[in-house]
Design an enzyme around this catalytic site. Structure first.
Site: not given
Length: 336
Positions: A56, A143
C-alpha cells in the site's frame, strides 16, 4: 463496539476495522494531516483493529499508520500487515514522478518483488516493523499468493507457523480476493484467519459456497474486506467502479434495485452492505478503507443501526438475495 477473537487465538478485533490502503494514497494522494486525522477519528469511534501492507503506497501506509498510532498504548489495539512483496530500492527512481504506481499515487522510489520464501517472509516482516516503528504486529497474512501457490504453501506458510510458535506474531493467515485458495488454506493448514476481499458482499456471494462454511466448521475466523466492491455498493450509478474496473451494466442495474429497496426503509445501501457482510457467524470484522475523518464517522454510524428484518425479506422476495433455507451456493436469478 463489539469485539471478537480470531480463531483460537487471543488476538482481539473490533467489528469494524480500519483499512489503511487509502491513506497509502490508493488512487489519489491523501494529505498527511488528513491521514492522521482519519486514524484519530477511527480511534474515537472505538475502532481498535488496523490493517496495512507494504504494497500500500510502497510502504507509505505502514509509515503513516505507525506514526498515527505511536501515542496509543500498544496493548490497546491490534494491527495486521502482510508478507509476499519485498520493497527493493529502485536505483535512479524518480521521487517526483507523477501518476499511479500499481494503483497508488506515490513517488516510484522502490519496486515490488514477489517473494514467498521463508527468508522473504522474515525480511518482509522486519521491514514492516521498521516502517511501523513497532516491535511486533498481531496478525500476518500471506498477501495475494494467487500465482505463487507452491512457494506459499511450501515455504511461506511454514515460516509463518514458526513465527507464531516463537511468539513473534499472534495470528497467521492469508489475504486474497479469490475464495478457492483461501478455502484450501483453511482445509490444509493451521491458519487462524483468512482475509477475503470482495467475495462476501450484496453483489458477490461466492464466499458462501465453501469458504465461510469451512471457516465456521473449523472454528477459524474470516475478515471481510471490499464490502462495497470498490465503490458500486457505496454509490450505485452508471460508470461506478466494481472490483477496480467499470461496473458491468447488469450489476449497476442490480445495485440500483437494491438501493431502491433499502432507501424505502430509510437505509443507505452502503449500510445494508456493511451489515450483510458482518452477519455471518464466521466473520470477525469488516475491514473498510477510509481516507478522511468524515468517511470513518459515516461508516461507524451506519454500523450502529442494523437494518430492519423486513428489508432483508424484501430483497429476497425481489430475487436480489438468496431465499432463506437455500443452499449456500445459491445465486440470485441475475447470477445464474
Amino acid at each position: 463496539m463489539r469485539r471478537s477473537t480470531l480463531g483460537r487465538t487471543a488476538v482481539e478485533v473490533t467489528e469494524l476495522s480500519f483499512g489503511a490502503a487509502a491513506i497509502g494514497n490508493l488512487f489519489r494522494a491523501v494529505d498527511p494531516e488528513q491521514a492522521a486525522l482519519a486514524v484519530d477519528a477511527a480511534w474515537e469511534e472505538g475502532v481498535r483493529h488496523f490493517d496495512t501492507a507494504p504494497h500500500y503506497g510502497l510502504g507509505l501506509s505502514e509509515r503513516r499508520l505507525g506514526a498515527a498510532l505511536r501515542s496509543r498504548p500498544r496493548a490497546s489495539y491490534t494491527l495486521s500487515t502482510k508478507v509476499g512483496r519485498i520493497l527493493d530500492p529502485l536505483p535512479g527512481g524518480n521521487p517526483e514522478q507523477g501518476g499511479l504506481d500499481d494503483g497508488f499515487a506515490v513517488p516510484v522510489t522502490h519496486r515490488r518483488r514477489w517473494d514467498f520464501s521463508a527468508d522473504g517472509v522474515r525480511r518482509s516482516l522486519e521491514d514492516s516493523l521498521r516502517r511501523l516503528g513497532l516491535d511486533r504486529v498481531d496478525v500476518v497474512y500471506l498477501h495475494d499468493p494467487d500465482d505463487h501457490a507452491e512457494a506459499a504453501f511450501g515455504e511461506a506458510y511454514p515460516e509463518l507457523e514458526r513465527l507464531r510458535g516463537e511468539g513473534v506474531v499472534g495470528a497467521i493467515g492469508a489475504g486474497m480476493n479469490r475464495t478457492a485458495m483461501l478455502t484450501r488454506f483453511l482445509r490444509d493448514t493451521d491458519v487462524d484467519v483468512v482475509l477475503c476481499a470482495g467475495r462476501h458482499t450484496l453483489l458477490d456471494g461466492s464466499a458462501l459456497d465453501a469458504l465461510l462454511p469451512e471457516a465456521e466448521a473449523r472454528g477459524r475466523s474470516v475478515v471481510v474486506g471490499g464490502v462495497f466492491n470498490s465503490g458500486l455498493l457505496a454509490d450505485p450509478r452508471p460508470e461506478a467502479p466494481y472490483d477496480y474496473a467499470t461496473a458491468p451494466a447488469a450489476l449497476v442495474e442490480r445495485a440500483l434495485r437494491m438501493k431502491a429497496v433499502t432507501e424505502a426503509y430509510g437505509v443507505p445501501v452502503r449500510a445494508a452492505a456493511l451489515h450483510h457482510s458482518l452477519a455471518h457467524p464466521a466473520v470477525a470484522t469488516v475491514l473498510v478503507g477510509t481516507r478522511s475523518p468524515a468517511e470513518v464517522r459515516d461508516t461507524a454510524a451506519l454500523l450502529r443501526t442494523p437494518p430492519p428484518p423486513a428489508l432483508w425479506e424484501e430483497l429476497r422476495a425481489a430475487g436480489l438475495l438468496p431465499a432463506p433455507g437455500a443452499p449456500a451456493g445459491s445465486r440470485t436469478p441475475e447470477e445464474r
